[in-house]
Design a protein around this motif. Structure first.
Motif, PDB file in Angstrom:
ATOM      1  N   CYS A   1       0.837  -1.201   0.000  1.00  0.00           N
ATOM      2  CA  CYS A   1       0.000   0.000   0.000  1.00  0.00           C
ATOM      3  C   CYS A   1       0.872   1.252   0.000  1.00  0.00           C
ATOM      4  O   CYS A   1       0.559   2.237  -0.665  1.00  0.00           O
ATOM      5  CB  CYS A   1      -0.929   0.003   1.207  1.00  0.00           C
ATOM      6  SG  CYS A   1      -2.073  -1.352   1.150  1.00  0.00           S
ATOM      7  N   LEU A   2       1.990   1.194   0.753  1.00  0.00           N
ATOM      8  CA  LEU A   2       2.890   2.340   0.795  1.00  0.00           C
ATOM      9  C   LEU A   2       3.449   2.639  -0.596  1.00  0.00           C
ATOM     10  O   LEU A   2       3.468   3.802  -1.031  1.00  0.00           O
ATOM     11  CB  LEU A   2       4.025   2.057   1.779  1.00  0.00           C
ATOM     12  CG  LEU A   2       5.049   3.170   1.948  1.00  0.00           C
ATOM     13  CD1 LEU A   2       4.398   4.358   2.607  1.00  0.00           C
ATOM     14  CD2 LEU A   2       6.223   2.697   2.769  1.00  0.00           C
ATOM     15  N   VAL A   3       3.874   1.592  -1.297  1.00  0.00           N
ATOM     16  CA  VAL A   3       4.417   1.779  -2.648  1.00  0.00           C
ATOM     17  C   VAL A   3       3.335   2.376  -3.554  1.00  0.00           C
ATOM     18  O   VAL A   3       3.593   3.311  -4.321  1.00  0.00           O
ATOM     19  CB  VAL A   3       4.930   0.440  -3.220  1.00  0.00           C
ATOM     20  CG1 VAL A   3       5.311   0.596  -4.683  1.00  0.00           C
ATOM     21  CG2 VAL A   3       6.126  -0.050  -2.439  1.00  0.00           C
ATOM     22  N   ALA A   4       2.102   1.866  -3.425  1.00  0.00           N
ATOM     23  CA  ALA A   4       1.013   2.373  -4.264  1.00  0.00           C
ATOM     24  C   ALA A   4       0.740   3.841  -3.965  1.00  0.00           C
ATOM     25  O   ALA A   4       0.596   4.660  -4.881  1.00  0.00           O
ATOM     26  CB  ALA A   4      -0.237   1.538  -4.047  1.00  0.00           C
ATOM     27  N   VAL A   5       0.683   4.180  -2.665  1.00  0.00           N
ATOM     28  CA  VAL A   5       0.439   5.582  -2.286  1.00  0.00           C
ATOM     29  C   VAL A   5       1.551   6.470  -2.819  1.00  0.00           C
ATOM     30  O   VAL A   5       1.301   7.555  -3.364  1.00  0.00           O
ATOM     31  CB  VAL A   5       0.322   5.708  -0.747  1.00  0.00           C
ATOM     32  CG1 VAL A   5       0.350   7.164  -0.322  1.00  0.00           C
ATOM     33  CG2 VAL A   5      -0.940   5.040  -0.263  1.00  0.00           C
ATOM     34  N   MET A   6       2.788   5.991  -2.689  1.00  0.00           N
ATOM     35  CA  MET A   6       3.906   6.801  -3.173  1.00  0.00           C
ATOM     36  C   MET A   6       3.852   6.964  -4.686  1.00  0.00           C
ATOM     37  O   MET A   6       4.261   8.001  -5.210  1.00  0.00           O
ATOM     38  CB  MET A   6       5.253   6.185  -2.754  1.00  0.00           C
ATOM     39  CG  MET A   6       5.630   6.409  -1.308  1.00  0.00           C
ATOM     40  SD  MET A   6       5.297   8.058  -0.668  1.00  0.00           S
ATOM     41  CE  MET A   6       6.523   9.026  -1.532  1.00  0.00           C
ATOM     42  N   ASN A   7       3.330   5.938  -5.394  1.00  0.00           N
ATOM     43  CA  ASN A   7       3.167   6.082  -6.845  1.00  0.00           C
ATOM     44  C   ASN A   7       2.223   7.233  -7.165  1.00  0.00           C
ATOM     45  O   ASN A   7       2.461   8.006  -8.091  1.00  0.00           O
ATOM     46  CB  ASN A   7       2.627   4.778  -7.452  1.00  0.00           C
ATOM     47  CG  ASN A   7       3.714   3.750  -7.635  1.00  0.00           C
ATOM     48  OD1 ASN A   7       4.895   4.080  -7.585  1.00  0.00           O
ATOM     49  ND2 ASN A   7       3.325   2.505  -7.819  1.00  0.00           N
ATOM     50  N   ILE A   8       1.127   7.338  -6.367  1.00  0.00           N
ATOM     51  CA  ILE A   8       0.178   8.429  -6.595  1.00  0.00           C
ATOM     52  C   ILE A   8       0.832   9.774  -6.290  1.00  0.00           C
ATOM     53  O   ILE A   8       0.741  10.727  -7.076  1.00  0.00           O
ATOM     54  CB  ILE A   8      -1.089   8.230  -5.728  1.00  0.00           C
ATOM     55  CG1 ILE A   8      -1.754   6.907  -6.102  1.00  0.00           C
ATOM     56  CG2 ILE A   8      -2.051   9.387  -5.900  1.00  0.00           C
ATOM     57  CD1 ILE A   8      -2.902   6.542  -5.196  1.00  0.00           C
ATOM     58  N   VAL A   9       1.504   9.834  -5.118  1.00  0.00           N
ATOM     59  CA  VAL A   9       2.153  11.083  -4.709  1.00  0.00           C
ATOM     60  C   VAL A   9       3.166  11.526  -5.762  1.00  0.00           C
ATOM     61  O   VAL A   9       3.230  12.696  -6.148  1.00  0.00           O
ATOM     62  CB  VAL A   9       2.856  10.906  -3.339  1.00  0.00           C
ATOM     63  CG1 VAL A   9       3.692  12.126  -2.997  1.00  0.00           C
ATOM     64  CG2 VAL A   9       1.842  10.632  -2.258  1.00  0.00           C
TER      65      VAL A   9
ATOM     66  N   LYS B   1       3.203  10.915  -8.898  1.00  0.00           N
ATOM     67  CA  LYS B   1       2.535  11.429 -10.093  1.00  0.00           C
ATOM     68  C   LYS B   1       2.036  12.855  -9.871  1.00  0.00           C
ATOM     69  O   LYS B   1       2.203  13.727 -10.715  1.00  0.00           O
ATOM     70  CB  LYS B   1       1.354  10.517 -10.430  1.00  0.00           C
ATOM     71  CG  LYS B   1       0.996  10.561 -11.884  1.00  0.00           C
ATOM     72  CD  LYS B   1       0.075   9.439 -12.212  1.00  0.00           C
ATOM     73  CE  LYS B   1       0.394   8.774 -13.516  1.00  0.00           C
ATOM     74  NZ  LYS B   1      -0.480   7.608 -13.675  1.00  0.00           N
ATOM     75  N   LYS B   2       1.454  13.096  -8.667  1.00  0.00           N
ATOM     76  CA  LYS B   2       0.964  14.429  -8.324  1.00  0.00           C
ATOM     77  C   LYS B   2       2.102  15.440  -8.361  1.00  0.00           C
ATOM     78  O   LYS B   2       1.962  16.541  -8.886  1.00  0.00           O
ATOM     79  CB  LYS B   2       0.349  14.414  -6.917  1.00  0.00           C
ATOM     80  CG  LYS B   2      -0.977  13.696  -6.843  1.00  0.00           C
ATOM     81  CD  LYS B   2      -2.129  14.684  -6.660  1.00  0.00           C
ATOM     82  CE  LYS B   2      -3.460  14.039  -6.979  1.00  0.00           C
ATOM     83  NZ  LYS B   2      -3.893  13.106  -5.919  1.00  0.00           N
TER      84      LYS B   2
END
Lengths: 198, 238
Positions: free
Chosen positions: B186-194, B196-197
């Motif tokens: 989940c951390l990796v996924a959240v960081m992927n979003i961050v 991109k932002k």
């Protein structure tokens, strides 16, 4: 014999080195895209960990925890971390050179993975576990071999799953490493099922 | 900004080893089953990192280039042994629960990575602050993940029961091995979003360099390693 079998099953399946001890995560994530390369990596790890646990067990028994020196009041066991990491690094280089010269066909299939293993924390982890659990030399080798077989099982299973995952429609943020970790989580839950075995 | 403060800021926020660079994943997964374990692991790594950066930077002109890596490993392994004995003496329970992961600080890619990419090229004082910043960044990362897992998995924070068991059923899986993988995923996924932002904002984050990217470019040993996998995507190096 019974103890050896228990050690082997315990370290290969019940306390799987990747899925429950988190050692060797790097190759587990990095070299698990194709089944063949995963099997190559797994084979190289089996080879190196078995030799490394034999050599480190020998060094521990006859040099660091030498009975003669202990009786004289010289306890060298505190050097284990330093000695083990250096021995493992040298050993991997040596195994690579030896394979290149005398077994070119084996080198062809395992060679590229060997240097990667030097930094694999699983190798050092096994050597240190053998010392903490006070295994003798035979038990150390069996533990090393079984741990490495556990790694082989985990990485090949993961590679097989990843080949299938390729075709799935995964939410954007989870693409890449994240979905591999989710898969590892599910595999880890499955392996927890073995914990009642011993 | 003062260059020492800049190193601290770099380690804590800009190139945080846990959240941004994604380095040292083995200890991150293994010891974050509780906040106190994460904190203990983070602090011991910080101590090793500060002193290894200090020593390596002080000896950077003496160590021949060809034996650089073995020399670094000996320095780090000696420091880890010292830290291990200090922990066994003063925090025996923490030392027991971290177990084999304390000596395994030797192969933590943050330490050799910083030695290789920063301490071996820079003067002593900035190197110390670099080690301190990276170490504290790692500590914050491990403690936060530990807090999260402990709260969900046992309803506790640093061992104190904050969510009463009368209404809260602990999701025990979070303090066990599978939970570590799930939280990291989940951390990796959240960081992927961050990531991109931040890219869209024009302020891209530093690329992850650890094994999480599945290539060898960010590994501290990559200078001596002859079995490098060719990176699928180029990773920015310093």
């Amino acid at each position: 014999m019974k103890e050896l079998l228990l050690i082997a099953i315990g370290s290969a399946i019940v306390n799987n080195v990747v899925l429950s001890q988190f050692l060797g995560i790097c190759p587990f994530l990095g070299v698990s895209k194709k089944t063949e390369t995963a099997a190559g990596m797994g084979g190289a790890v089996v080879f190196v960990i078995t030799i490394a646990s034999f050599v480190t067990a020998l060094i521990y028994k006859f040099i660091l925890a030498n009975e003669y020196l202990l009786r004289k009041g010289i306890d060298l066991t505190y050097l284990q971390t330093i000695v083990f990491i250096l021995v493992i690094a040298a050993l991997v280089q040596f195994v690579e050179m030896f394979l290149k010269k005398s077994m070119p066909s084996l080198y062809q299939s395992l060679g590229v993975y060997l240097p990667l293993i030097t930094t694999n924390c699983a190798v050092l982890g096994v050597a240190l576990t053998n010392v903490t659990k006070e295994y003798n030399i035979l038990e150390s080798v069996v533990n090393g071999l079984a741990t490495a077989v556990g790694f082989l099982i985990a990485i090949v299973l993961m590679a097989g799953l990843r080949e299938k995952i390729e075709y799935n429609d995964i939410p954007k943020p989870f693409q890449g490493t994240a979905i591999v970790l989710v898969t590892a989580c599910l595999m880890s839950i499955a392996f927890m099922g073995f914990s009642g075995m011993i | 900004m003062n260059k020492y403060l800049e190193r601290l800021y770099n380690g804590l926020i800009k190139e945080n080893p846990t959240f941004v660079l994604m380095l040292g994943m083995c200890p991150t997964l293994a010891v974050t089953s509780s906040a106190i374990n994460g904190l203990g692991m983070g602090l011991s790594t910080t101590v090793v990192l500060v002193f290894s950066n200090l020593l390596i930077s002080a000896f950077r002109k003496v160590i021949p280039d060809g034996v650089r890596m073995p020399a670094f490993i000996v320095v780090v392994a000696s420091l880890v042994t010292v830290v291990q004995f200090i922990m066994q003496a003063y925090t025996p329970s923490l030392s027991d629960s971290l177990g084999v992961y304390i000596p395994l600080i030797v192969v933590n890619c943050i330490i050799l990575g910083r030695a290789e990419s920063y301490a071996s090229k820079n003067p002593v004082l900035p190197s110390i602050f670099d080690g301190l910043g990276m170490g504290l960044g790692f500590t914050v990362g491990l403690t936060l993940i530990g807090l999260f897992r402990e709260l969900l998995g046992a309803g506790q924070i640093f061992g104190f029961q904050v969510l009463s068991l009368s209404w809260f059923t602990p999701i025990t899986i979070f303090v066990m091995a599978p939970g570590a993988f799930l939280v990291l995923a989940c951390l990796v996924a959240v960081m992927n979003i961050v990531r991109k932002k931040m890219d869209a904002k024009g302020k891209p984050l530093a690329a992850p360099t650890g094994c999480i990217t599945g290539d060898c470019a960010g590994c501290g040993m990559s200078a001596t390693c002859t079995g490098k996998r060719t990176a699928d995507h180029t990773v920015k190096t310093e």
